[in-house]
Design a protein around this motif. Structure first.
Motif, mmCIF file in Angstrom:
data_model
loop_
_atom_site.group_PDB
_atom_site.id
_atom_site.type_symbol
_atom_site.label_atom_id
_atom_site.label_comp_id
_atom_site.label_asym_id
_atom_site.label_seq_id
_atom_site.Cartn_x
_atom_site.Cartn_y
_atom_site.Cartn_z
ATOM 1 N N ILE A 212 1.982 80.444 13.533
ATOM 2 C CA ILE A 212 1.178 79.622 12.626
ATOM 3 C C ILE A 212 1.093 80.309 11.268
ATOM 4 O O ILE A 212 0.695 81.474 11.168
ATOM 5 N N ILE A 213 1.470 79.552 10.228
ATOM 6 C CA ILE A 213 1.537 80.094 8.867
ATOM 7 C C ILE A 213 0.728 79.200 7.936
ATOM 8 O O ILE A 213 1.073 78.034 7.736
ATOM 9 N N PRO A 214 -0.351 79.714 7.353
ATOM 10 C CA PRO A 214 -1.124 78.909 6.403
ATOM 11 C C PRO A 214 -0.325 78.613 5.133
ATOM 12 O O PRO A 214 0.487 79.421 4.682
ATOM 13 N N ILE A 215 -0.574 77.439 4.575
ATOM 14 C CA ILE A 215 -0.036 77.036 3.272
ATOM 15 C C ILE A 215 -1.142 77.187 2.229
ATOM 16 O O ILE A 215 -2.257 76.751 2.474
ATOM 17 N N PRO A 216 -0.822 77.801 1.058
ATOM 18 C CA PRO A 216 0.471 78.311 0.619
ATOM 19 C C PRO A 216 0.804 79.659 1.269
ATOM 20 O O PRO A 216 -0.095 80.436 1.594
ATOM 21 N N TYR A 217 2.093 79.907 1.434
ATOM 22 C CA TYR A 217 2.539 81.119 2.108
ATOM 23 C C TYR A 217 3.542 81.866 1.238
ATOM 24 O O TYR A 217 4.173 81.301 0.337
ATOM 25 N N VAL B 116 9.596 79.312 15.553
ATOM 26 C CA VAL B 116 9.326 78.032 14.890
ATOM 27 C C VAL B 116 8.094 78.173 14.012
ATOM 28 O O VAL B 116 6.987 78.415 14.518
ATOM 29 N N PRO B 117 8.229 78.048 12.687
ATOM 30 C CA PRO B 117 7.048 78.102 11.817
ATOM 31 C C PRO B 117 6.206 76.835 11.991
ATOM 32 O O PRO B 117 6.746 75.723 11.984
ATOM 33 N N VAL B 118 4.909 77.009 12.146
ATOM 34 C CA VAL B 118 3.967 75.889 12.216
ATOM 35 C C VAL B 118 3.018 76.033 11.033
ATOM 36 O O VAL B 118 2.244 76.986 10.960
ATOM 37 N N HIS B 119 3.101 75.082 10.104
ATOM 38 C CA HIS B 119 2.345 75.214 8.863
ATOM 39 C C HIS B 119 1.001 74.499 8.948
ATOM 40 O O HIS B 119 0.903 73.393 9.490
ATOM 41 N N VAL B 120 -0.019 75.153 8.382
ATOM 42 C CA VAL B 120 -1.361 74.583 8.303
ATOM 43 C C VAL B 120 -1.773 74.596 6.843
ATOM 44 O O VAL B 120 -1.712 75.646 6.188
ATOM 45 N N ASP B 121 -2.199 73.461 6.318
ATOM 46 C CA ASP B 121 -2.410 73.301 4.886
ATOM 47 C C ASP B 121 -3.753 73.846 4.417
ATOM 48 O O ASP B 121 -4.815 73.412 4.863
ATOM 49 N N THR C 273 2.430 78.989 21.009
ATOM 50 C CA THR C 273 2.011 79.838 19.896
ATOM 51 C C THR C 273 2.037 81.306 20.304
ATOM 52 O O THR C 273 1.455 81.699 21.311
ATOM 53 N N LYS C 274 2.702 82.118 19.484
ATOM 54 C CA LYS C 274 2.800 83.555 19.755
ATOM 55 C C LYS C 274 1.991 84.385 18.770
ATOM 56 O O LYS C 274 1.487 85.456 19.117
ATOM 57 N N ALA C 275 1.866 83.884 17.521
ATOM 58 C CA ALA C 275 1.217 84.693 16.495
ATOM 59 C C ALA C 275 0.671 83.823 15.371
ATOM 60 O O ALA C 275 1.084 82.674 15.187
ATOM 61 N N ILE D 78 -2.205 88.614 15.867
ATOM 62 C CA ILE D 78 -2.565 88.415 14.466
ATOM 63 C C ILE D 78 -1.706 89.366 13.644
ATOM 64 O O ILE D 78 -1.705 90.578 13.898
ATOM 65 N N ILE D 79 -0.963 88.820 12.716
ATOM 66 C CA ILE D 79 -0.169 89.637 11.801
ATOM 67 C C ILE D 79 -0.895 89.633 10.465
ATOM 68 O O ILE D 79 -0.930 88.614 9.773
#
Length: 397
Positions: free
Chosen positions: A120-125, A139-144, A166-168, A201-202
């Motif tokens: 899971i990658i927050p936007i903006p990244y 697989v990147p999963v974007h959250v706005d 979900t891994k991270a 958590i990275i």
């Protein structure tokens, strides 16, 4: 012979940051008066005492291979730094030194992700997060995180994005490109979601030393024993000590993960650059006066240019709390000046106004542009003047 490239390369998106910066530098070589606001590095030189320590190490013959995971002396310096700054205790086996924080992240994704694992990658990244995840088969999963939410996501959004794959979760605070910082309360809520989902958590904390006003950086790893166990902290000397080209970053966290990263590094990089490691030892063990001087100067620049940028028609600007970037929402300005998108807007700015900015599409935020105020103040002011003239000349009601 099959001369086709590996399929993994077909998924890559070129770095918009490097592309714009390269074009601006080429225009400068051609004698064009370009002001570059794109590069993600301080405009200060590396402090003298660090350069002198690196030179001394070479003269002393310290130019050979080191352990794959970094010099013991540098690991010790990092451990002292993490304890002094955050009260976090790590063993040498829980620290990896790598060739810049970027490659440390790449190595981390390679050892924790299997094909199909989601991150899971927050936007903006930062532009490289999704690309590195894809290169590891993830697989990147974007959250706005929109301008309305201060470019941050909520624990509720995170929870909705979690799946059984979900891994991270990637946390970047202070953020590149927005400069925004998560509060301790926000981090506690996010931590609870990660704990319930049992995911890594990275925490990319590369800008932790560049904070302004009353803002405070809190490392999520400090919030509980569980937080520390599931968090891999990523950091380095690139931004804090203006050592971008020296390429020294590190990871602190779970011993099994660090061992796997070290094993991979032994087959991919051999070791971080020896001279750079001695420079980083001096950066952490020596005086920090130059770091604070740079931070204060960046804060003054921010205070000076923020109101000027906010005054440009069609620009919505949040005042950042850290790093050295501004991320205005320019959707209205793009629309009113007749451009199709911010990429076209940014290209025209470079070609016509001779100002290089980074279009937000590379950060997952296509309505924005990123400007770096790690730029001499008079130059930044002149750039803002040019941008304003550019917008006003093309404005259509």
């Amino acid at each position: 012979m099959d001369r086709r490239l590996a399929k993994r390369t077909e998924t890559l998106t070129p770095s918009s940051t490097l592309a714009i910066t390269a074009k601006a530098k080429q225009m400068k070589k051609e004698g064009i008066d370009v002001i570059g606001l794109g590069a993600g590095e301080p405009d200060y030189n590396t402090p003298d005492h660090i350069i002198e320590a690196a030179y001394a190490s070479m003269k002393e013959g310290k130019t050979k291979y080191t352990p794959a995971g970094g010099l013991p002396e540098l690991k010790d310096a990092i451990i002292r730094k993490m304890s002094g700054d955050h009260g976090l205790t790590y063993k040498p086996s829980e620290v990896l030194v790598g060739i810049g924080a970027k490659h440390v992240l790449y190595t981390l994704f390679q050892v924790i992700l299997d094909p199909g694992d989601e991150v899971i990658i927050p936007i903006p990244y930062w532009v490289s997060y999704p690309e590195q995840v894809k290169l590891a088969g993830g697989v990147p999963v974007h959250v706005d995180g929109s301008v309305e939410s201060g470019f941050k996501i909520t624990a509720e959004q995170l929870k909705e994005a979690v799946s059984d794959k979900t891994k991270a979760f990637i946390l970047n605070s202070p953020s590149n490109p927005s400069g925004m910082i998560y509060t301790e309360d926000e981090l506690r809520d996010i931590l609870e979601v990660c704990r319930e989902a049992d995911i890594w958590i990275i925490s990319d904390e590369i800008y932790e030393k560049l904070i302004y006003g009353d803002a405070e950086h809190v490392s999520i790893a400090t919030l509980s024993d569980d937080a520390k166990e599931r968090t891999i902290v990523i950091n380095g000397v690139s931004k804090s000590h203006s050592m971008t080209g020296w390429r020294i970053g590190y990871a602190c966290g779970d011993g099994a993960v660090i061992k796997a990263m070290t094993d991979l590094a032994s087959h991919s990089t051999s070791n971080p650059v020896t001279t750079s490691q001695y420079a980083a030892i001096e950066a952490y063990n020596g005086p920090w006066d130059a770091v604070e001087t740079m931070r204060k100067d960046f804060g003054k620049r921010l205070d000076a240019v923020y109101p000027l940028l906010s005054d440009i028609p069609g620009f919505r600007v949040l005042k950042p709390q850290g790093a050295f970037y501004l991320l205005p929402d320019v959707s209205e300005a793009v629309r009113k000046t007749g451009f199709e998108d911010t990429d076209a807007f940014a290209r025209a700015l470079l070609e016509e106004a001779k100002v290089a900015v980074i279009p937000g599409s590379g950060f997952g935020a296509p309505g924005t542009i990123r400007l770096s105020y790690a730029t001499e103040l008079s130059q930044f002011k002149e750039a803002v003047r040019r941008i304003r003239e550019f917008v006003e000349a093309r404005w259509q009601d």
